[in-house]
Design a protein around this motif. Structure first.
Motif, short mmCIF file in Angstrom:
data_model
loop_
_atom_site.label_atom_id
_atom_site.label_comp_id
_atom_site.label_asym_id
_atom_site.label_seq_id
_atom_site.Cartn_x
_atom_site.Cartn_y
_atom_site.Cartn_z
N LEU A 65 2.46 55.11 10.45
CA LEU A 65 1.46 54.42 11.26
C LEU A 65 0.35 55.43 11.52
N TYR A 66 -0.85 55.10 11.05
CA TYR A 66 -2.03 55.94 11.25
C TYR A 66 -2.85 55.32 12.38
N VAL A 67 -3.15 56.11 13.41
CA VAL A 67 -3.84 55.60 14.59
C VAL A 67 -5.04 56.49 14.90
N HIS A 68 -6.18 55.85 15.16
CA HIS A 68 -7.38 56.57 15.61
C HIS A 68 -7.91 55.78 16.81
N ILE A 69 -7.82 56.38 17.99
CA ILE A 69 -8.25 55.71 19.22
C ILE A 69 -9.08 56.69 20.04
N ALA A 70 -10.16 56.18 20.59
CA ALA A 70 -11.03 57.00 21.43
C ALA A 70 -11.16 56.38 22.82
N SER A 71 -11.16 57.25 23.83
CA SER A 71 -11.47 56.87 25.21
C SER A 71 -10.60 55.74 25.75
N ALA A 72 -9.29 55.92 25.61
CA ALA A 72 -8.37 54.89 26.10
C ALA A 72 -7.03 55.54 26.46
N LEU A 73 -6.19 54.76 27.09
CA LEU A 73 -4.82 55.16 27.35
C LEU A 73 -3.96 54.67 26.20
N VAL A 74 -3.19 55.57 25.60
CA VAL A 74 -2.31 55.22 24.49
C VAL A 74 -0.88 55.48 24.94
N GLN A 75 -0.05 54.46 24.83
CA GLN A 75 1.36 54.58 25.18
C GLN A 75 2.17 54.34 23.91
N ILE A 76 3.13 55.23 23.66
CA ILE A 76 3.98 55.10 22.47
C ILE A 76 5.42 54.96 22.91
N GLN A 77 6.09 53.99 22.32
CA GLN A 77 7.52 53.84 22.55
C GLN A 77 8.19 53.55 21.21
N ARG A 78 9.33 54.18 21.00
CA ARG A 78 10.11 53.97 19.78
C ARG A 78 11.01 52.77 19.95
N THR A 79 11.21 52.03 18.86
CA THR A 79 12.06 50.84 18.89
C THR A 79 13.08 50.91 17.77
N ASP A 80 14.05 50.03 17.84
CA ASP A 80 15.05 49.91 16.78
C ASP A 80 14.63 48.87 15.75
N ALA B 299 -9.37 51.95 17.08
CA ALA B 299 -10.04 51.34 18.23
C ALA B 299 -11.04 52.35 18.79
N LEU B 300 -12.32 52.04 18.63
CA LEU B 300 -13.39 52.93 19.08
C LEU B 300 -14.36 52.16 19.96
N ARG B 301 -14.87 52.83 20.97
CA ARG B 301 -15.87 52.18 21.84
C ARG B 301 -17.22 52.20 21.15
N ARG B 302 -17.96 51.12 21.32
CA ARG B 302 -19.33 51.05 20.79
C ARG B 302 -20.21 52.00 21.59
N SER B 303 -21.20 52.57 20.93
CA SER B 303 -22.01 53.61 21.58
C SER B 303 -22.89 53.07 22.70
N VAL B 304 -23.45 51.88 22.57
CA VAL B 304 -24.40 51.39 23.57
C VAL B 304 -23.70 50.90 24.84
N VAL B 305 -22.72 50.01 24.70
CA VAL B 305 -22.06 49.43 25.87
C VAL B 305 -20.67 50.02 26.12
N GLY B 306 -20.25 50.96 25.29
CA GLY B 306 -18.91 51.51 25.39
C GLY B 306 -18.62 52.25 26.67
N GLY B 307 -19.65 52.81 27.30
CA GLY B 307 -19.43 53.54 28.54
C GLY B 307 -18.90 52.68 29.67
N LEU B 308 -19.06 51.38 29.55
CA LEU B 308 -18.57 50.44 30.56
C LEU B 308 -17.13 50.02 30.31
N ALA B 309 -16.60 50.36 29.16
CA ALA B 309 -15.32 49.80 28.73
C ALA B 309 -14.15 50.73 28.99
N SER B 310 -12.98 50.14 29.10
CA SER B 310 -11.73 50.89 29.13
C SER B 310 -10.69 50.06 28.40
#
Length: 145
Positions: A38-53, A84-95
Protein backbone atom coordinates in the motif's frame (compact mmCIF):
# COMPACT_ATOMS: atom_id res chain seq x y z
CA UNK A 1 -44.46 32.86 18.96
CA UNK A 2 -45.18 30.49 16.06
CA UNK A 3 -43.36 32.80 13.66
CA UNK A 4 -40.23 32.69 15.88
CA UNK A 5 -40.43 28.90 15.96
CA UNK A 6 -40.67 28.78 12.15
CA UNK A 7 -37.73 31.17 11.83
CA UNK A 8 -35.63 29.08 14.22
CA UNK A 9 -36.51 25.92 12.27
CA UNK A 10 -35.42 27.59 9.02
CA UNK A 11 -32.13 28.70 10.60
CA UNK A 12 -31.44 25.18 11.88
CA UNK A 13 -32.22 23.69 8.45
CA UNK A 14 -29.94 26.21 6.72
CA UNK A 15 -27.11 25.54 9.19
CA UNK A 16 -27.52 21.81 8.63
CA UNK A 17 -27.31 22.26 4.84
CA UNK A 18 -24.12 24.35 5.19
CA UNK A 19 -22.65 21.75 7.53
CA UNK A 20 -23.34 19.02 4.96
CA UNK A 21 -21.45 21.05 2.32
CA UNK A 22 -18.41 21.43 4.55
CA UNK A 23 -18.04 17.76 5.54
CA UNK A 24 -17.73 14.54 3.62
CA UNK A 25 -17.15 10.92 4.54
CA UNK A 26 -15.67 8.62 1.88
CA UNK A 27 -14.66 4.96 1.78
CA UNK A 28 -12.09 3.30 -0.49
CA UNK A 29 -11.49 -0.46 -0.71
CA UNK A 30 -8.72 -2.44 -2.42
CA UNK A 31 -8.07 -6.17 -2.54
CA UNK A 32 -4.29 -6.57 -2.71
CA UNK A 33 -2.46 -9.89 -3.06
CA UNK A 34 -0.47 -11.08 -0.05
CA UNK A 35 2.98 -9.49 -0.02
CA UNK A 36 1.74 -6.49 -2.03
CA UNK A 37 2.23 -2.89 -0.99
CA UNK A 38 0.00 0.00 0.00
CA UNK A 39 1.58 3.26 -1.19
CA UNK A 40 0.25 6.33 0.64
CA UNK A 41 0.97 10.04 0.12
CA UNK A 42 -0.97 12.34 2.45
CA UNK A 43 -0.36 15.96 3.37
CA UNK A 44 -1.69 18.05 6.26
CA UNK A 45 -3.97 15.48 7.85
CA UNK A 46 -4.26 12.95 10.63
CA UNK A 47 -3.37 9.44 9.45
CA UNK A 48 -4.35 6.44 11.55
CA UNK A 49 -3.09 2.96 10.68
CA UNK A 50 -4.44 -0.28 12.03
CA UNK A 51 -3.52 -3.81 10.98
CA UNK A 52 -6.27 -6.30 10.21
CA UNK A 53 -6.58 -10.02 9.58
CA UNK A 54 -8.63 -9.43 6.45
CA UNK A 55 -7.60 -9.44 2.81
CA UNK A 56 -8.70 -5.94 1.84
CA UNK A 57 -7.24 -2.49 2.41
CA UNK A 58 -9.89 -0.07 3.58
CA UNK A 59 -9.39 3.69 3.70
CA UNK A 60 -11.93 5.81 5.54
CA UNK A 61 -11.71 9.53 4.87
CA UNK A 62 -13.35 12.22 6.96
CA UNK A 63 -12.93 15.53 5.14
CA UNK A 64 -13.61 19.04 6.36
CA UNK A 65 -14.15 21.39 3.39
CA UNK A 66 -14.08 18.54 0.83
CA UNK A 67 -13.60 20.88 -2.16
CA UNK A 68 -10.18 21.71 -0.72
CA UNK A 69 -8.90 18.14 -1.24
CA UNK A 70 -7.49 16.31 -4.26
CA UNK A 71 -7.79 12.56 -3.76
CA UNK A 72 -6.64 9.79 -6.08
CA UNK A 73 -6.93 6.06 -5.49
CA UNK A 74 -5.72 3.34 -7.86
CA UNK A 75 -4.58 -0.25 -7.89
CA UNK A 76 -2.34 -2.46 -10.02
CA UNK A 77 -0.49 -5.79 -9.66
CA UNK A 78 2.08 -4.29 -7.26
CA UNK A 79 -0.49 -2.94 -4.83
CA UNK A 80 -2.77 -0.02 -4.08
CA UNK A 81 -2.05 3.72 -4.22
CA UNK A 82 -3.78 6.42 -2.20
CA UNK A 83 -2.98 10.13 -2.43
CA UNK A 84 -4.71 12.96 -0.54
CA UNK A 85 -3.35 16.49 -0.92
CA UNK A 86 -4.86 19.84 -0.02
CA UNK A 87 -5.45 22.28 -2.86
CA UNK A 88 -3.18 25.31 -2.68
CA UNK A 89 -5.83 28.07 -2.82
CA UNK A 90 -8.52 26.81 -0.41
CA UNK A 91 -6.52 24.06 1.30
CA UNK A 92 -5.60 26.20 4.28
CA UNK A 93 -9.22 25.99 5.42
CA UNK A 94 -9.36 22.20 5.22
CA UNK A 95 -8.61 19.35 7.57
CA UNK A 96 -9.00 15.62 7.28
CA UNK A 97 -8.59 12.31 9.02
CA UNK A 98 -7.71 9.12 7.15
CA UNK A 99 -8.01 5.71 8.77
CA UNK A 100 -6.13 2.96 6.95
CA UNK A 101 -7.09 -0.62 7.79
CA UNK A 102 -4.34 -2.73 6.24
CA UNK A 103 -3.91 -6.52 6.24
CA UNK A 104 -0.87 -7.66 8.22
CA UNK A 105 0.48 -9.41 5.09
CA UNK A 106 1.02 -6.12 3.20
CA UNK A 107 3.89 -3.64 3.15
CA UNK A 108 3.02 0.01 3.79
CA UNK A 109 5.02 2.83 2.21
CA UNK A 110 4.14 6.24 3.67
CA UNK A 111 4.99 9.67 2.35
CA UNK A 112 3.61 12.19 4.83
CA UNK A 113 3.89 15.97 4.64
CA UNK A 114 3.02 18.03 7.72
CA UNK A 115 0.84 15.16 8.94
CA UNK A 116 0.13 13.45 12.24
CA UNK A 117 0.49 9.68 12.42
CA UNK A 118 -1.15 7.21 14.80
CA UNK A 119 -0.34 3.50 14.56
CA UNK A 120 -2.40 1.00 16.53
CA UNK A 121 -1.03 -2.26 17.92
CA UNK A 122 2.72 -1.63 17.79
CA UNK A 123 5.01 -4.18 19.42
CA UNK A 124 8.48 -2.84 18.72
CA UNK A 125 11.12 -0.49 19.97
CA UNK A 126 11.12 2.64 17.82
CA UNK A 127 13.98 5.10 17.77
CA UNK A 128 13.25 8.62 16.52
CA UNK A 129 16.61 10.37 16.26
CA UNK A 130 16.92 14.12 15.75
CA UNK A 131 17.02 15.16 12.11
CA UNK A 132 18.68 18.39 11.07
CA UNK A 133 17.04 18.22 7.64
CA UNK A 134 13.53 17.99 9.12
CA UNK A 135 12.94 14.45 7.90
CA UNK A 136 11.72 11.89 10.41
CA UNK A 137 13.45 8.54 10.20
CA UNK A 138 12.30 5.50 12.13
CA UNK A 139 15.15 3.14 12.94
CA UNK A 140 14.47 -0.34 14.26
CA UNK A 141 17.28 -1.82 16.36
CA UNK A 142 18.91 -4.96 14.92
CA UNK A 143 17.18 -7.18 17.52
CA UNK A 144 13.71 -6.06 16.29
CA UNK A 145 14.30 -6.73 12.58
Amino acid sequence: MMQHLNTLTQIVNAASAVSDLTRKEAQYRFVVAEGGTLYVHIASALVQIQRTDGTAVEVSASLQVPIAWRIAAEQDDAGAYFVALRRSVVGGLASAQFTLSVPASLHIMLRLEDASLQIAGISALLELPPASDGRLRIVLPEASR
